[in-house]
Enzyme design. Structure first.
Site, mmCIF file in Angstrom:
data_model
loop_
_atom_site.group_PDB
_atom_site.id
_atom_site.type_symbol
_atom_site.label_atom_id
_atom_site.label_comp_id
_atom_site.label_asym_id
_atom_site.label_seq_id
_atom_site.Cartn_x
_atom_site.Cartn_y
_atom_site.Cartn_z
ATOM 1 N N ARG A 180 0.816 -1.215 0.000
ATOM 2 C CA ARG A 180 0.000 0.000 0.000
ATOM 3 C C ARG A 180 0.848 1.263 0.000
ATOM 4 O O ARG A 180 0.449 2.280 -0.584
ATOM 5 C CB ARG A 180 -0.935 0.004 1.203
ATOM 6 C CG ARG A 180 -2.072 -0.967 0.997
ATOM 7 C CD ARG A 180 -3.111 -0.821 2.067
ATOM 8 N NE ARG A 180 -4.307 -1.549 1.657
ATOM 9 C CZ ARG A 180 -5.220 -2.019 2.487
ATOM 10 N NH1 ARG A 180 -5.099 -1.833 3.778
ATOM 11 N NH2 ARG A 180 -6.264 -2.656 2.026
ATOM 12 N N LYS A 227 -21.893 -14.722 -0.388
ATOM 13 C CA LYS A 227 -23.329 -14.495 -0.223
ATOM 14 C C LYS A 227 -23.993 -13.753 -1.380
ATOM 15 O O LYS A 227 -23.456 -12.771 -1.876
ATOM 16 C CB LYS A 227 -23.560 -13.653 1.037
ATOM 17 C CG LYS A 227 -23.246 -14.371 2.319
ATOM 18 C CD LYS A 227 -23.570 -13.441 3.460
ATOM 19 C CE LYS A 227 -23.343 -14.101 4.800
ATOM 20 N NZ LYS A 227 -23.395 -13.078 5.865
ATOM 21 N N GLY A 285 -11.840 -7.854 -2.175
ATOM 22 C CA GLY A 285 -10.657 -8.165 -1.372
ATOM 23 C C GLY A 285 -10.186 -9.602 -1.536
ATOM 24 O O GLY A 285 -9.008 -9.873 -1.762
ATOM 25 N N GLY A 288 -14.348 -3.283 -0.025
ATOM 26 C CA GLY A 288 -15.743 -2.849 0.110
ATOM 27 C C GLY A 288 -16.090 -1.653 -0.762
ATOM 28 O O GLY A 288 -17.198 -1.557 -1.288
HETATM 29 P P1 ADP Z 1 -14.632 -10.702 -2.399
HETATM 30 O O1 ADP Z 1 -13.900 -10.269 -1.155
HETATM 31 O O2 ADP Z 1 -13.708 -10.968 -3.527
HETATM 32 O O3 ADP Z 1 -15.752 -9.760 -2.748
HETATM 33 P P2 ADP Z 1 -16.356 -12.461 -0.875
HETATM 34 O O4 ADP Z 1 -15.924 -11.775 0.376
HETATM 35 O O5 ADP Z 1 -17.739 -12.259 -1.336
HETATM 36 O O6 ADP Z 1 -15.331 -12.110 -2.068
HETATM 37 O O7 ADP Z 1 -16.191 -14.022 -0.707
HETATM 38 C C1 ADP Z 1 -14.956 -14.624 -0.441
HETATM 39 C C2 ADP Z 1 -15.088 -15.735 0.558
HETATM 40 O O8 ADP Z 1 -16.079 -16.637 0.171
HETATM 41 C C3 ADP Z 1 -13.799 -16.496 0.659
HETATM 42 O O9 ADP Z 1 -13.296 -16.379 1.964
HETATM 43 C C4 ADP Z 1 -14.201 -17.940 0.338
HETATM 44 O O10 ADP Z 1 -13.599 -18.883 1.186
HETATM 45 C C5 ADP Z 1 -15.690 -17.933 0.575
HETATM 46 N N1 ADP Z 1 -16.348 -18.971 -0.216
HETATM 47 C C6 ADP Z 1 -16.423 -19.058 -1.554
HETATM 48 N N2 ADP Z 1 -17.076 -20.166 -1.919
HETATM 49 C C7 ADP Z 1 -17.421 -20.808 -0.779
HETATM 50 C C8 ADP Z 1 -18.117 -22.026 -0.488
HETATM 51 N N3 ADP Z 1 -18.583 -22.795 -1.461
HETATM 52 N N4 ADP Z 1 -18.294 -22.358 0.796
HETATM 53 C C9 ADP Z 1 -17.832 -21.570 1.779
HETATM 54 N N5 ADP Z 1 -17.170 -20.420 1.580
HETATM 55 C C10 ADP Z 1 -16.962 -20.044 0.309
HETATM 56 MG MG MG Z 2 -14.400 -10.418 0.962
#
Ligand code: ADP
Ligand code: MG
Length: 417
Positions: free
Chosen positions: A40, A206, A374, A397
């Site tokens: 960073r 989610k 992230g 975020g």
């Molecule tokens: P980003 O930070 O890229 O926006 P998210 O925070 O929405 O992504 O999701 C990332 C998390 O989702 C990771 O920690 C990953 O382990 C979890 N994840 C993805 N697929 C699954 C799954 N099938 N079961 C449980 N956790 C999952």
């Molecule tokens: Mg995330």
């Protein structure tokens, strides 16, 4: 409208209040706080060098951790000032307070082209409250305002919004730093009129986290590929059994309406056709947070219903191949959210295959590839492919909110060109 950038500014002899993201991971070693990852800090160097060259007096403001309004010594930015000085190859002054006499005296001592870092702005609760009197105190040393902390731009805090408003009201300029400008270009302009086919890959935990992004991108994308735990909520909505998988039963109606919207708009909307599952077995142990620890046994790939005692952790190989094929012909790719629980190597294959396909589209098909989120960035870096995509957002975020089409307070506060 396009925002003013540091390139447009004349800052010679002026006091430039520069909000940066120096929220770096730190660790205590032999009684001293040591920085674990300087990424960073390194990323801000081009903006700093440009402003130094232009003869500004640089006053850097940042936050570190969550000191909750207290002077928490382990969250002092003092080690960051030292590291920044090393990386910049010139001394960086440090003020032990971000406002008041200490800060003002340090600013008064600055010559053109010199750099000062102010102490953690979150040592004051007034920062996150965007307290007007506190913003006035910060703004006392600002002739020009620059924001290069995209990752903090989704919050209306004193240093991200309040100070800018005060500088603007005085007739001063508020500009995006080079990092911020790149974020706005790639997450904004590039996706406004994307080269086609435009393929969007959405995964992560989610549906509820991502539904606004899905909804907005349905209006722009040619294809949307769904993976991660999110896929199981879509499956559930379509009457497929999901066992113990991470699902949101209250989001099934939302999932179905997203699918209906895709159909109406002619978007190619894809769900996984196979999935990697495992059976969780309670070990009887608890983790640091007091939650039960499970062993994941009998890892296997299936299509169709997930057994009651099993949980889905990633897209399967067939899905990964199918997605990779679609990605390879894309001209624009946006990826947000891993395809599975990539932190465990047994469930990283699908995410890695998609990462590789994104790299190939970039290098062989001339695609613009943009990674936001992230954990998606973590996954790409873990696969050592970070330097092979067009752009990785630093926003977390903030990236997600920006992709949702929300106007971020820290961006809104900047002057238009
Ligand atoms: P980003 O930070 O890229 O926006 P998210 O925070 O929405 O992504 O999701 C990332 C998390 O989702 C990771 O920690 C990953 O382990 C979890 N994840 C993805 N697929 C699954 C799954 N099938 N079961 C449980 N956790 C999952
Ligand atoms: Mg995330």
């Amino acid at each position: 409208m396009a925002k003013l950038t540091v390139q447009d500014l004349d800052v010679r002899g002026k006091r430039v209040f520069l909000r940066v993201d120096y929220n770096v991971p730190m660790e205590e070693k032999e009684g001293k706080m040591v920085i674990n990852d300087v990424t960073r800090i390194v990323e801000t160097l081009p903006t700093l060098k440009l402003l130094i060259e232009k003869g500004g007096k640089l006053i850097l403001t940042a936050h570190l951790g969550r000191p909750k309004g207290k002077r928490e010594p382990s969250m002092s930015l003092a080690p960051v000032a030292v590291k920044l000085g090393e990386l910049l190859g010139k001394p960086v002054a440090f003020a032990t307070d971000c406002i008041g006499e200490v800060a003002e005296a340090a600013v008064a001592a600055l010559q053109d082209g010199e750099v000062l870092l102010l102490e953690n702005v979150r040592y004051y609760n007034e920062e996150e409250a965007n307290d007007p009197a506190f913003a006035e105190k910060l703004a006392k040393v600002a002739d020009v305002y620059v924001n290069d902390a995209f990752g903090a731009a989704h919050r209306a805090h004193a240093s991200t919004a309040g100070v800018a408003a005060i500088v603007a009201a005085r007739g001063g300029k508020c500009a995006a730093g080079l990092l911020m400008d790149r974020e706005l270009k790639f997450l904004g302009d590039e996706l406004e009129n994307p080269a086609r086919p435009f393929v969007v890959i959405l995964g992560g935990a989610k549906v509820s986290d991502k539904i606004k992004v899905i909804d907005r991108l349905l209006e722009k994308a040619d294809t949307i590929l769904i993976g991660g735990a999110m896929a199981y909520t879509f499956k559930l909505a379509n009457g497929v059994k999901t066992g113990k998988s991470l699902v949101e039963p209250d989001q099934t109606a939302t999932a179905l309406s997203a699918e209906a919207k895709a159909k109406k708009l002619g978007v190619n909307f894809q769900l996984p056709t196979d999935t990697i599952i495992a059976t969780p077995v309670d070990t009887g142990k608890l983790n640091k947070k007091g939650k039960p620890v499970y062993d994941l046994v009998n890892v296997r790939t299936i299509s169709g219903d997930i057994p009651d005692d099993a949980e889905g952790f990633s897209i399967g190989e067939e899905t990964a191949k199918h997605y990779a094929q679609i990605i390879s012909s894309a001209k624009t790719v946006l990826w947000n959210g891993p395809m599975g629980m990539f932190e465990d190597p047994r469930f990283a294959g699908g995410t890695n295959a998609v990462a590789l396909a994104v790299v190939e589209a970039t290098q062989n098909n001339g695609a613009v590839s943009i990674i936001g989120g992230g954990d998606s960035v973590k996954a790409i870096n873990k696969a050592k492919l970070g330097d092979k995509v067009t752009f990785m957002s630093t926003g977390g975020g903030a990236s997600l909110e920006f992709l949702e089409g929300t106007e971020l307070p820290g961006v809104a506060a900047l002057s238009d060109k």
